[in-house]
Design an enzyme around this catalytic site. Structure first.
Site, PDB file in Angstrom:
ATOM      1  N   ASP A 100       0.869  -1.174   0.000  1.00 46.32           N
ATOM      2  CA  ASP A 100       0.000   0.000   0.000  1.00 46.32           C
ATOM      3  C   ASP A 100       0.910   1.229   0.000  1.00 46.32           C
ATOM      4  O   ASP A 100       1.372   1.697   1.036  1.00 46.32           O
ATOM      5  CB  ASP A 100      -0.899  -0.038   1.238  1.00 46.32           C
ATOM      6  CG  ASP A 100      -1.884   1.129   1.275  1.00 46.32           C
ATOM      7  OD1 ASP A 100      -1.624   2.162   0.613  1.00 46.32           O
ATOM      8  OD2 ASP A 100      -2.898   1.011   1.965  1.00 46.32           O
ATOM      9  N   GLU A 145     -10.733  -3.576  14.722  1.00 50.41           N
ATOM     10  CA  GLU A 145      -9.447  -4.232  15.009  1.00 50.41           C
ATOM     11  C   GLU A 145      -8.295  -3.242  14.952  1.00 50.41           C
ATOM     12  O   GLU A 145      -7.192  -3.574  14.495  1.00 50.41           O
ATOM     13  CB  GLU A 145      -9.213  -5.411  14.053  1.00 50.41           C
ATOM     14  CG  GLU A 145     -10.184  -6.550  14.335  1.00 50.41           C
ATOM     15  CD  GLU A 145      -9.781  -7.882  13.713  1.00 50.41           C
ATOM     16  OE1 GLU A 145      -8.942  -7.883  12.803  1.00 50.41           O
ATOM     17  OE2 GLU A 145     -10.310  -8.913  14.165  1.00 50.41           O
TER      18      GLU A 145
END
Lengths: 305, 305
Positions: free
Chosen positions: B4, B105
């Protein structure tokens, strides 16, 4: 998984093609999931279907099978197969147990337990034959993206991750044009007779290159076959020549690039067995040798986990 | 995640833009992974970097940071932060803690613990500001594929699964053309000062439709901002208008389709909090009302798990 139409329609086709065999019979669905195969069996005329699944999905399977009017035929049992006692033997076992590269996280062991514990002699198992295949592929661009990436990560050396990445087979869709050799079967499994011990194996293989090219990886996939009364099995393949399935294919990158010419032989061995420490992991070792001069030899170890 | 580039290059840019602040300073990297941010910090001139990660990846981080010549600067600690004692307070905390929809999360709790336990007063936190946004989208085709699918599954009624599917937000890339309203911020978080209790919240929001259309879902995403000495923060967005990130966007399907005309107001509330039974899951409730005649009102409950 339900959205994998190749898979689900093959099961439906196989079950409906056997409707004579299902009529008024007792069926066991191993790892029933949402109960789709059990409902196909009920529609095909089964008198009773035991749908076993140990996971939470069994709660949904109960709601779904009742909502579709099969509450009287299908009995959903939320438990491990080893804990289950049935009041009768079954005529037919149906199960969608196959994992990536057929054997990774597969439920075949459980299907064999079910066969030995519950199936009447001569009973039917759907599917009953599966075959693992391999070939070799050219994959320079993708290998560079997946493996070469780790050689220079924002200017840093990540080669220890490269080694780990090389050992991990990649589940992915491979273009048929990438395939450089003929395919070859490496393991045939007859679920009517196979024993658990047979599922760890070493096989020899030979491949022949169909063109001058480079090989960057071996490729694995499986075909699956269901018996029918007319002797013409219902089949589907998860190979690179076949329609998409969620199993895709499995890519095993070699460390070295192999140079081949048309007609050249490549031979070797492949061993497949559960990891000693964690039996859910699959250890795969591929050894290859090119024939002729400039012989290339390599042994590559993989772990699916 | 390293692939990314929006994420990784934003961190690199932010750290290098603060190299004055990093020079000869002590840095803590919370959830260091492979150690990429720690290496950026070391390159920016840090005297010492503590790279904490509780997972197996810490073993690789040690190999990687040493292979790149940072063995003397970066100390990899494989442990939970709550068990870690450092011999000194730190000048800077860096962390890539953000989860899907920012808070699912996420490791923000751990970053706040690290801040309260180890950061010198006035120390720097990268990033230090994040903002959650929402908008509403037209998504007829995809909603039908994802949700409508369960109405007829190979001829069977799976509507109980449809209800479950509707409650699960979908992490996916949404085309900017699907966005029917202006976006609105629903939660701004300043990591320098925020307390854990602030992370469960209820917010009111107003959206205005930018065209005549139908709305099938709400959309959530976040922006992230890093302070720099020149006062112009390094930022990136995970919204539908921005370059792809692995966070994509989060889609919350409504049960009903909402019909809107250009300029129409839509208002409501959103509440976000960890699930009582399993705090790793995130409970999200969206209530909306359309203004004007033919008022539509609905409360939709979601669970990210």
């Amino acid at each position: 998984m339900l959205k994998d139409t190749v898979r689900t329609l093959s099961y439906r086709n196989a079950i409906f093609s056997n409707s004579e065999a299902f009529k008024d019979k007792v069926v066991l669905d191993v790892g029933a999931g949402t109960g789709i195969l059990s409902m196909f069996a009920a529609k095909a005329g089964a008198r009773k279907v035991y749908a076993i699944d140990m996971s939470q999905i069994a709660d949904q399977a109960k709601v779904i099978t009742e909502a579709n009017g099969f509450g009287g035929t299908i009995e959903v049992i939320k438990d491990k197969l080893e804990n289950v006692e049935l009041p009768e033997k079954v005529d037919i076992i149906i199960s969608e147990w196959m994992g990536y590269f057929l054997l990774y996280e597969s439920m075949l062991d459980t299907v064999l337990d079910a066969r030995d514990k519950f199936l009447k002699p001569g009973g039917l198992i759907l599917p009953d034959k599966v075959t693992l295949y391999m070939a070799a592929i050219e994959d320079a661009d993708y290998k560079d993206e997946k493996i070469g990436f780790w050689e220079d990560v924002y200017g840093f050396d990540y080669s220890c991750i490269k080694d780990i990445a090389l050992r991990e087979p990649l589940v992915d869709c491979v273009d048929l044009k990438s395939v450089v050799t003929n395919p070859t079967p490496i393991k045939e499994i007859d679920i009517n007779t196979v024993q658990k011990n047979d599922l760890q194996f070493e096989a020899s293989w030979k491949l022949e290159s169909t063109r001058d090219d480079y090989i960057h990886a071996f490729l694995g996939w499986f075909d699956c076959s269901f018996p029918t009364p007319n002797g013409k099995p219902v089949r589907f393949s998860t190979g690179p020549h076949a329609k998409y399935t969620h199993w895709k294919q499995t890519v095993f990158y070699t460390k070295n690039t192999i140079s081949v010419y048309e007609g050249q032989q490549l031979e070797g061995t492949i061993s497949v067995k559960p990891n000693d420490r964690n039996p859910r992991d699959l250890d795969i070792v591929i050894h290859y040798e090119t024939q002729e001069e400039n012989k290339q030899v390599e042994t590559v170890e993989f772990k699916m986990s």
